[in-house]
Design a protein around this motif. Structure first.
Motif, PDB file in Angstrom:
ATOM      1  N   ALA A  54       0.860  -1.187   0.000  1.00 44.90           N
ATOM      2  CA  ALA A  54       0.000   0.000   0.000  1.00 44.90           C
ATOM      3  C   ALA A  54       0.896   1.236   0.000  1.00 44.90           C
ATOM      4  O   ALA A  54       2.091   1.158   0.343  1.00 44.90           O
ATOM      5  N   PHE A  55       0.320   2.372  -0.396  1.00 47.72           N
ATOM      6  CA  PHE A  55       1.127   3.595  -0.495  1.00 47.72           C
ATOM      7  C   PHE A  55       0.431   4.744   0.210  1.00 47.72           C
ATOM      8  O   PHE A  55      -0.797   4.882   0.131  1.00 47.72           O
ATOM      9  N   PHE A  56       1.221   5.573   0.902  1.00 52.68           N
ATOM     10  CA  PHE A  56       0.698   6.794   1.518  1.00 52.68           C
ATOM     11  C   PHE A  56       1.635   7.924   1.146  1.00 52.68           C
ATOM     12  O   PHE A  56       2.836   7.858   1.412  1.00 52.68           O
ATOM     13  N   GLN A  57       1.066   8.960   0.510  1.00 54.85           N
ATOM     14  CA  GLN A  57       1.914  10.079   0.088  1.00 54.85           C
ATOM     15  C   GLN A  57       2.033  11.084   1.228  1.00 54.85           C
ATOM     16  O   GLN A  57       1.025  11.571   1.750  1.00 54.85           O
ATOM     17  N   ALA A  58       3.279  11.376   1.623  1.00 54.78           N
ATOM     18  CA  ALA A  58       3.483  12.322   2.723  1.00 54.78           C
ATOM     19  C   ALA A  58       4.848  12.977   2.595  1.00 54.78           C
ATOM     20  O   ALA A  58       5.846  12.305   2.321  1.00 54.78           O
ATOM     21  N   ASP A  59       4.857  14.295   2.800  1.00 54.41           N
ATOM     22  CA  ASP A  59       6.132  14.996   2.942  1.00 54.41           C
ATOM     23  C   ASP A  59       6.493  14.926   4.420  1.00 54.41           C
ATOM     24  O   ASP A  59       5.881  15.606   5.266  1.00 54.41           O
ATOM     25  N   LEU A  60       7.476  14.112   4.745  1.00 49.64           N
ATOM     26  CA  LEU A  60       7.770  13.803   6.147  1.00 49.64           C
ATOM     27  C   LEU A  60       8.519  14.927   6.873  1.00 49.64           C
ATOM     28  O   LEU A  60       8.810  14.804   8.055  1.00 49.64           O
ATOM     29  N   THR A  61       8.789  16.036   6.171  1.00 46.95           N
ATOM     30  CA  THR A  61       9.309  17.209   6.888  1.00 46.95           C
ATOM     31  C   THR A  61       8.177  17.885   7.668  1.00 46.95           C
ATOM     32  O   THR A  61       8.418  18.773   8.470  1.00 46.95           O
ATOM     33  N   ASP A  62       6.931  17.448   7.396  1.00 46.11           N
ATOM     34  CA  ASP A  62       5.757  17.990   8.079  1.00 46.11           C
ATOM     35  C   ASP A  62       5.343  17.001   9.177  1.00 46.11           C
ATOM     36  O   ASP A  62       5.015  15.846   8.900  1.00 46.11           O
ATOM     37  N   GLY A  63       5.397  17.448  10.418  1.00 50.29           N
ATOM     38  CA  GLY A  63       5.102  16.567  11.559  1.00 50.29           C
ATOM     39  C   GLY A  63       3.716  15.943  11.491  1.00 50.29           C
ATOM     40  O   GLY A  63       3.527  14.780  11.838  1.00 50.29           O
ATOM     41  N   GLU A  64       2.734  16.730  11.019  1.00 44.07           N
ATOM     42  CA  GLU A  64       1.362  16.194  10.933  1.00 44.07           C
ATOM     43  C   GLU A  64       1.294  15.060   9.909  1.00 44.07           C
ATOM     44  O   GLU A  64       0.559  14.091  10.077  1.00 44.07           O
ATOM     45  N   ALA A  65       2.085  15.182   8.849  1.00 43.58           N
ATOM     46  CA  ALA A  65       2.112  14.134   7.820  1.00 43.58           C
ATOM     47  C   ALA A  65       2.718  12.843   8.386  1.00 43.58           C
ATOM     48  O   ALA A  65       2.293  11.739   8.035  1.00 43.58           O
ATOM     49  N   TRP A 103      19.572  23.134   5.802  1.00 40.43           N
ATOM     50  CA  TRP A 103      19.892  22.559   7.119  1.00 40.43           C
ATOM     51  C   TRP A 103      18.601  22.123   7.811  1.00 40.43           C
ATOM     52  O   TRP A 103      18.478  20.989   8.265  1.00 40.43           O
ATOM     53  N   ARG A 104      17.606  23.014   7.861  1.00 45.37           N
ATOM     54  CA  ARG A 104      16.360  22.720   8.581  1.00 45.37           C
ATOM     55  C   ARG A 104      15.604  21.568   7.909  1.00 45.37           C
ATOM     56  O   ARG A 104      15.068  20.694   8.585  1.00 45.37           O
ATOM     57  N   ARG A 105      15.575  21.547   6.569  1.00 40.69           N
ATOM     58  CA  ARG A 105      14.838  20.499   5.866  1.00 40.69           C
ATOM     59  C   ARG A 105      15.474  19.114   6.145  1.00 40.69           C
ATOM     60  O   ARG A 105      14.773  18.130   6.371  1.00 40.69           O
ATOM     61  N   ILE A 106      16.794  19.085   6.135  1.00 38.89           N
ATOM     62  CA  ILE A 106      17.484  17.803   6.363  1.00 38.89           C
ATOM     63  C   ILE A 106      17.265  17.318   7.800  1.00 38.89           C
ATOM     64  O   ILE A 106      16.964  16.142   8.030  1.00 38.89           O
ATOM     65  N   ILE A 107      17.360  18.206   8.770  1.00 42.05           N
ATOM     66  CA  ILE A 107      17.134  17.806  10.171  1.00 42.05           C
ATOM     67  C   ILE A 107      15.668  17.384  10.358  1.00 42.05           C
ATOM     68  O   ILE A 107      15.383  16.375  11.022  1.00 42.05           O
ATOM     69  N   ASP A 108      14.740  18.121   9.757  1.00 44.24           N
ATOM     70  CA  ASP A 108      13.310  17.761   9.879  1.00 44.24           C
ATOM     71  C   ASP A 108      13.051  16.363   9.319  1.00 44.24           C
ATOM     72  O   ASP A 108      12.360  15.557   9.932  1.00 44.24           O
ATOM     73  N   LEU A 109      13.594  16.107   8.127  1.00 41.41           N
ATOM     74  CA  LEU A 109      13.305  14.826   7.459  1.00 41.41           C
ATOM     75  C   LEU A 109      14.048  13.662   8.109  1.00 41.41           C
ATOM     76  O   LEU A 109      13.501  12.564   8.246  1.00 41.41           O
ATOM     77  N   MET A 110      15.302  13.879   8.485  1.00 41.08           N
ATOM     78  CA  MET A 110      16.157  12.736   8.837  1.00 41.08           C
ATOM     79  C   MET A 110      16.359  12.548  10.339  1.00 41.08           C
ATOM     80  O   MET A 110      16.945  11.564  10.758  1.00 41.08           O
ATOM     81  N   LEU A 111      15.841  13.493  11.155  1.00 42.72           N
ATOM     82  CA  LEU A 111      15.941  13.310  12.606  1.00 42.72           C
ATOM     83  C   LEU A 111      14.576  13.511  13.286  1.00 42.72           C
ATOM     84  O   LEU A 111      14.142  12.660  14.062  1.00 42.72           O
ATOM     85  N   THR A 112      13.892  14.613  12.945  1.00 40.50           N
ATOM     86  CA  THR A 112      12.599  14.867  13.608  1.00 40.50           C
ATOM     87  C   THR A 112      11.541  13.867  13.128  1.00 40.50           C
ATOM     88  O   THR A 112      10.768  13.351  13.941  1.00 40.50           O
ATOM     89  N   ALA A 113      11.500  13.572  11.818  1.00 40.98           N
ATOM     90  CA  ALA A 113      10.493  12.612  11.319  1.00 40.98           C
ATOM     91  C   ALA A 113      10.688  11.225  11.948  1.00 40.98           C
ATOM     92  O   ALA A 113       9.699  10.640  12.423  1.00 40.98           O
ATOM     93  N   PRO A 114      11.904  10.678  12.006  1.00 41.51           N
ATOM     94  CA  PRO A 114      12.057   9.384  12.689  1.00 41.51           C
ATOM     95  C   PRO A 114      11.577   9.416  14.142  1.00 41.51           C
ATOM     96  O   PRO A 114      10.963   8.461  14.624  1.00 41.51           O
ATOM     97  N   PHE A 115      11.812  10.546  14.834  1.00 36.73           N
ATOM     98  CA  PHE A 115      11.313  10.667  16.218  1.00 36.73           C
ATOM     99  C   PHE A 115       9.784  10.631  16.239  1.00 36.73           C
ATOM    100  O   PHE A 115       9.177   9.867  17.003  1.00 36.73           O
TER     101      PHE A 115
END
Ligand SMILES: NC(=O)c1ccc[n+]([C@@H]2O[C@H](COP(=O)([O-])OP(=O)(O)OC[C@H]3O[C@@H](n4cnc5c(N)ncnc54)[C@H](O)[C@@H]3O)[C@@H](O)[C@H]2O)c1
Length: 256
Positions: A54-65, A103-115
């Motif tokens: 199955a697929f879910f489209q999400a921009d994972l830099t967005d916490g709600e997504a 910088w912010r996009r990379i931290i959002d996607l690769m550290l905040t999203a996994p959290f």
């Protein structure tokens, strides 16, 4: 190494449009797991469908997504057993010239999203007394290279998140491990070869031989399927005693 899991599970994998994530989805489907593939690129849908996911489209830099992606897995499958935090991007530039937005996009996607994904997935894993969190870090979670400040900072941070999740999950049947690959043959690396060539005024062959494989004992790029096999093992019943670990798959880079 056997990568077989004895029980079919429900997995959420991020960053599945290409590369390592795409290979992990295929690997999990071969093992009989149900999979929700999550990516911001709509082309990911056809790729997921071909693999039977199955697929879910999400921009994972967005916490709600991030939260919506986990909610989608729970409403489709009723549970979530395996979380693979894999989505990633790269930006190559000196610290002096590094754009703050990158910088912010990379931290959002690769550290905040996994959290946030870990936090959202946790209750289902705890209730079932079984969970596997696999974080795709990098050899750049262990060592640094010039020109990648945000990527290296995010990946080092991901190891800290992995260790903390391992300690908190130990009594609840939840394991958390990180994987640290050297250069894998994926679009992320293909783009980097061009960027590094510009940054270092080299041709692309020189970048591969003199930068990417400089410290490697095995002189070749890694295949995404090789990384997927290790993810499969860490997500399996067989890996229940493995937690808080960082698994290098680095062609011998850090052996010296
Ligand atoms: N390729 C390598 O050499 C290498 C080495 C070590 C670690 N890694 C890590 O492996 C992971 C996968 O990388 P890859 O090499 O397969 O790259 P890739 O570019 O093939 O895949 C990255 C995926 O992330 C998705 N993505 C990007 N931004 C997103 C966003 N905002 N929201 C949702 N999805 C998004 C992309 O669409 C793509 O599907 C990354 O975390 C990367 O840091 C790669």
């Amino acid at each position: 190494m056997t990568a077989q899991s004895s029980t079919p599970r429900v997995a959420l994998v991020t960053g599945t449009r290409s590369g390592i994530g795409e290979a992990v989805v295929r690997h999990f489907r071969e093992q009989g797991h149900q999979v929700l593939a999550v990516d911001f690129n709509p082309e990911g849908e056809a790729i997921a469908e071909r693999a039977g996911a199955a697929f879910f489209q999400a921009d994972l830099t967005d916490g709600e997504a991030c939260k919506a992606a986990v909610a989608d897995a729970l409403s489709r499958f009723g549970r979530l057993d395996i979380l693979v935090n894999n989505a990633g991007i790269q930006h190559v530039s000196s610290i002096e010239e590094f754009p703050e937005a990158q910088w912010r996009r990379i931290i959002d996607l690769m550290l905040t999203a996994p959290f946030l994904l870990t936090q959202a997935a946790w209750p289902s894993m705890r209730e079932n007394g079984w969970g596997r969190i696999v974080n795709v870090a990098s050899i750049h979670a262990q060592v640094a290279s010039p020109g990648k400040a945000a990527y290296i900072s995010a990946k080092h941070g991901l190891i800290g998140l992995t260790k903390t999740a391992a300690l908190e999950g130990g009594s609840q049947g939840i394991t958390a491990n990180a994987l640290c690959p050297a250069y894998v043959k994926t679009p992320l690396v293909e783009n980097q070869i061009a960027d590094q060539a510009k940054l270092n005024r080299m041709d692309e062959q020189e970048v591969v031989e003199q930068i990417m494989l400089k410290n490697a004992a095995v002189k070749r790029l890694i295949d995404p399927g090789e990384v997927a096999s290790l993810v499969g093992y860490l997500a399996s019943d067989a890996a229940g005693a493995v937690t808080g670990a960082s698994w290098n798959i680095d062609l011998g880079w850090t052996a010296q």
